[in-house]
Design a protein around this motif. Structure first.
Motif, PDB file in Angstrom:
ATOM      1  N   LEU A 207      41.263 -82.417 -67.051  1.00  0.00           N
ATOM      2  CA  LEU A 207      39.982 -82.050 -66.450  1.00  0.00           C
ATOM      3  C   LEU A 207      40.171 -80.892 -65.471  1.00  0.00           C
ATOM      4  O   LEU A 207      41.239 -80.729 -64.856  1.00  0.00           O
ATOM      5  N   THR A 208      39.121 -80.086 -65.343  1.00  0.00           N
ATOM      6  CA  THR A 208      39.112 -79.012 -64.344  1.00  0.00           C
ATOM      7  C   THR A 208      38.589 -79.577 -63.025  1.00  0.00           C
ATOM      8  O   THR A 208      37.528 -80.218 -62.994  1.00  0.00           O
ATOM      9  N   GLU A 209      39.314 -79.331 -61.968  1.00  0.00           N
ATOM     10  CA  GLU A 209      38.947 -79.896 -60.676  1.00  0.00           C
ATOM     11  C   GLU A 209      37.527 -79.499 -60.286  1.00  0.00           C
ATOM     12  O   GLU A 209      37.149 -78.326 -60.341  1.00  0.00           O
ATOM     13  N   GLY A 210      36.715 -80.496 -59.922  1.00  0.00           N
ATOM     14  CA  GLY A 210      35.352 -80.254 -59.466  1.00  0.00           C
ATOM     15  C   GLY A 210      34.363 -79.982 -60.576  1.00  0.00           C
ATOM     16  O   GLY A 210      33.208 -79.643 -60.299  1.00  0.00           O
ATOM     17  N   THR A 211      34.781 -80.116 -61.842  1.00  0.00           N
ATOM     18  CA  THR A 211      33.888 -79.801 -62.964  1.00  0.00           C
ATOM     19  C   THR A 211      33.841 -80.967 -63.944  1.00  0.00           C
ATOM     20  O   THR A 211      34.887 -81.462 -64.388  1.00  0.00           O
ATOM     21  N   ASN A 212      32.636 -81.395 -64.266  1.00  0.00           N
ATOM     22  CA  ASN A 212      32.497 -82.434 -65.285  1.00  0.00           C
ATOM     23  C   ASN A 212      32.740 -81.857 -66.673  1.00  0.00           C
ATOM     24  O   ASN A 212      32.350 -80.715 -66.951  1.00  0.00           O
ATOM     25  N   PRO A 213      33.354 -82.622 -67.555  1.00  0.00           N
ATOM     26  CA  PRO A 213      33.508 -82.151 -68.938  1.00  0.00           C
ATOM     27  C   PRO A 213      32.160 -82.135 -69.642  1.00  0.00           C
ATOM     28  O   PRO A 213      31.174 -82.711 -69.161  1.00  0.00           O
ATOM     29  N   THR A 214      32.096 -81.488 -70.797  1.00  0.00           N
ATOM     30  CA  THR A 214      30.837 -81.415 -71.554  1.00  0.00           C
ATOM     31  C   THR A 214      30.489 -82.737 -72.216  1.00  0.00           C
ATOM     32  O   THR A 214      29.339 -82.983 -72.569  1.00  0.00           O
ATOM     33  N   GLY A 215      31.492 -83.602 -72.381  1.00  0.00           N
ATOM     34  CA  GLY A 215      31.241 -84.888 -73.022  1.00  0.00           C
ATOM     35  C   GLY A 215      31.412 -84.812 -74.529  1.00  0.00           C
ATOM     36  O   GLY A 215      31.225 -83.758 -75.140  1.00  0.00           O
ATOM     37  N   THR A 216      31.751 -85.923 -75.110  1.00  0.00           N
ATOM     38  CA  THR A 216      31.927 -86.012 -76.554  1.00  0.00           C
ATOM     39  C   THR A 216      30.987 -87.083 -77.095  1.00  0.00           C
ATOM     40  O   THR A 216      31.082 -88.244 -76.680  1.00  0.00           O
ATOM     41  N   PRO A 217      30.077 -86.736 -77.967  1.00  0.00           N
ATOM     42  CA  PRO A 217      29.100 -87.719 -78.444  1.00  0.00           C
ATOM     43  C   PRO A 217      29.729 -88.751 -79.380  1.00  0.00           C
ATOM     44  O   PRO A 217      30.720 -88.476 -80.068  1.00  0.00           O
ATOM     45  N   PHE A 218      29.147 -89.926 -79.389  1.00  0.00           N
ATOM     46  CA  PHE A 218      29.537 -90.946 -80.359  1.00  0.00           C
ATOM     47  C   PHE A 218      29.123 -90.481 -81.756  1.00  0.00           C
ATOM     48  O   PHE A 218      28.138 -89.758 -81.938  1.00  0.00           O
ATOM     49  N   SER A 219      29.881 -90.918 -82.756  1.00  0.00           N
ATOM     50  CA  SER A 219      29.484 -90.707 -84.150  1.00  0.00           C
ATOM     51  C   SER A 219      29.759 -91.995 -84.918  1.00  0.00           C
ATOM     52  O   SER A 219      30.617 -92.792 -84.525  1.00  0.00           O
ATOM     53  N   SER A 220      29.026 -92.190 -85.957  1.00  0.00           N
ATOM     54  CA  SER A 220      29.164 -93.439 -86.715  1.00  0.00           C
ATOM     55  C   SER A 220      28.904 -93.193 -88.186  1.00  0.00           C
ATOM     56  O   SER A 220      28.369 -92.154 -88.586  1.00  0.00           O
ATOM     57  N   ALA A 221      29.309 -94.168 -88.988  1.00  0.00           N
ATOM     58  CA  ALA A 221      29.060 -94.132 -90.431  1.00  0.00           C
ATOM     59  C   ALA A 221      28.404 -95.448 -90.827  1.00  0.00           C
ATOM     60  O   ALA A 221      28.698 -96.501 -90.244  1.00  0.00           O
ATOM     61  N   SER A 222      27.508 -95.399 -91.784  1.00  0.00           N
ATOM     62  CA  SER A 222      26.813 -96.599 -92.236  1.00  0.00           C
ATOM     63  C   SER A 222      27.080 -96.858 -93.709  1.00  0.00           C
ATOM     64  O   SER A 222      27.175 -95.928 -94.512  1.00  0.00           O
ATOM     65  N   VAL A 223      27.214 -98.137 -94.033  1.00  0.00           N
ATOM     66  CA  VAL A 223      27.388 -98.571 -95.418  1.00  0.00           C
ATOM     67  C   VAL A 223      26.364 -99.665 -95.673  1.00  0.00           C
ATOM     68  O   VAL A 223      26.189-100.559 -94.833  1.00  0.00           O
ATOM     69  N   THR A 224      25.685 -99.611 -96.801  1.00  0.00           N
ATOM     70  CA  THR A 224      24.680-100.626 -97.118  1.00  0.00           C
ATOM     71  C   THR A 224      25.104-101.441 -98.332  1.00  0.00           C
ATOM     72  O   THR A 224      25.864-100.979 -99.183  1.00  0.00           O
TER      73      THR A 224
END
Length: 326
Positions: free
Chosen positions: A70-87
């Motif tokens: 991490l960069t000091e004093g800076t929040n990261p951009t974040g990583t979104p959740f991802s998922s897969a669906s099976v029916t």
């Protein structure tokens, strides 16, 4: 699982007594359970009653490990959740055969017992084969043999090395292991259903880490397993045998021999779905006297089996290996 006996409520010579019904039901269920092996790899799911025919499984995709600080004093951009669906969509299965009224009147009890027995095997093998074929269609293929084979040759028999290769692939794919059996000291493991041809070849494998050498000096239990030809755990796999063999004449693009298929799975790789609250699998006996206009002279009755709702689905092909061997 429940026996259904249709027909008049009163007991006559053409209907089954309550005692007979219980006996035939036990015969049917015992044989049905005996014939189902591939569900050793599956996780059972129940679709709520009156909730439609389709169930959706959602699997969260694992994050890629983060290696930058991490960069000091800076929040990261974040990583979104991802998922897969099976029916999976449940369907009914079943079949029946007719029995003449003369058979009902003249046969001894063993005759109908054998028919119930055969129907139990028919039902069990049918559902077992639906699951087996679903796994074959959705698993990741692995060919026995060296040199990047894409088909099955005459000498490509099932080996401990093939099991180890499958286990390695599951580990790399981060497939979870099945929990240890209740009361067992040994930890969790992957599971394998090996067909009778592959099971026999594993018994005769003489390579390092083979079944005999890993058990004969281990304990009295290990010696007993060798004597009884019970593989049990091998190469971090709990192994069971199935004689419901999948035989394919041209297995792979460069096949030179008929191939067979065995499976290795991690926990949650395969799902079985049935309808919660349904009767599930059961035997139906219709006496000749229950006919109606389609059977006006009461000439025949029927013995059949039915599964109210069932589906099989591969939930993660990376966690299921289909080992192609001779």
């Amino acid at each position: 699982m429940t026996l259904v006996v249709a027909g008049p409520a009163s007991s006559t010579t053409s209907t089954l007594s309550a005692e007979m019904s219980v006996f035939y039901d036990k015969v049917f269920l015992d044989r049905l359970v005996m014939e189902q092996v591939y569900n050793f790899l599956a996780t059972k799911k129940a679709l709520p009653k009156n909730a439609g025919k389709t169930i959706s499984f959602t699997r969260q995709t694992a994050f890629t490990p983060k290696t930058t600080a991490l960069t000091e004093g800076t929040n990261p951009t974040g990583t979104p959740f991802s998922s897969a669906s099976v029916t999976a969509t449940v369907a009914e299965y079943g079949d029946f055969d007719t029995i003449s009224s003369l058979f009902e009147m003249t046969s001894i009890d063993a005759g109908l017992k054998e028919k119930a027995d055969a129907m139990g095997q028919y039902a069990g093998e049918s559902i077992d084969t639906v699951l087996r074929n679903t796994m074959f269609s959705g698993a990741t293929a692995q060919y026995v043999g060296a040199g990047g084979l894409t088909g099955v040759g005459s000498t490509d028999v099932m080996t401990v090395a093939a099991l180890r290769t499958a286990v390695l692939a599951l580990k790399v794919a981060k497939a979870p292991k099945f929990d240890a059996p209740v009361g067992k000291v040994a930890g969790g493991a992957y599971r394998a259903v090996v067909d009778s041809y592959g099971y026999d070849d594993l018994m005769g494998d003489s390579a390092v880490g083979n079944f005999t050498t890993t058990n004969i000096y281990a304990s009295n239990e290990g010696v007993t397993q060798v004597k009884n030809m019970e593989i049990k755990r091998l190469a971090v796999c709990d192994v069971v045998e199935s004689n419901n063999v999948l035989s394919v004449a041209t297995l792979g693009t460069s096949s030179t021999s008929t191939g067979y298929v065995s499976f290795v799975a991690g926990k949650g790789a395969v799902g079985e779905v049935d309808i919660a609250g349904s009767m599930n699998s059961y035997l139906i006996i219709e006496p000749s006297t229950s006919g109606g206009v389609s059977n006006p002279l009461h000439m025949f009755g029927t013995v059949g089996w039915k599964v109210d709702g069932y589906a099989a689905v591969v939930l993660n092909s990376d966690h299921l290996r289909a080992i192609y061997h001779r």
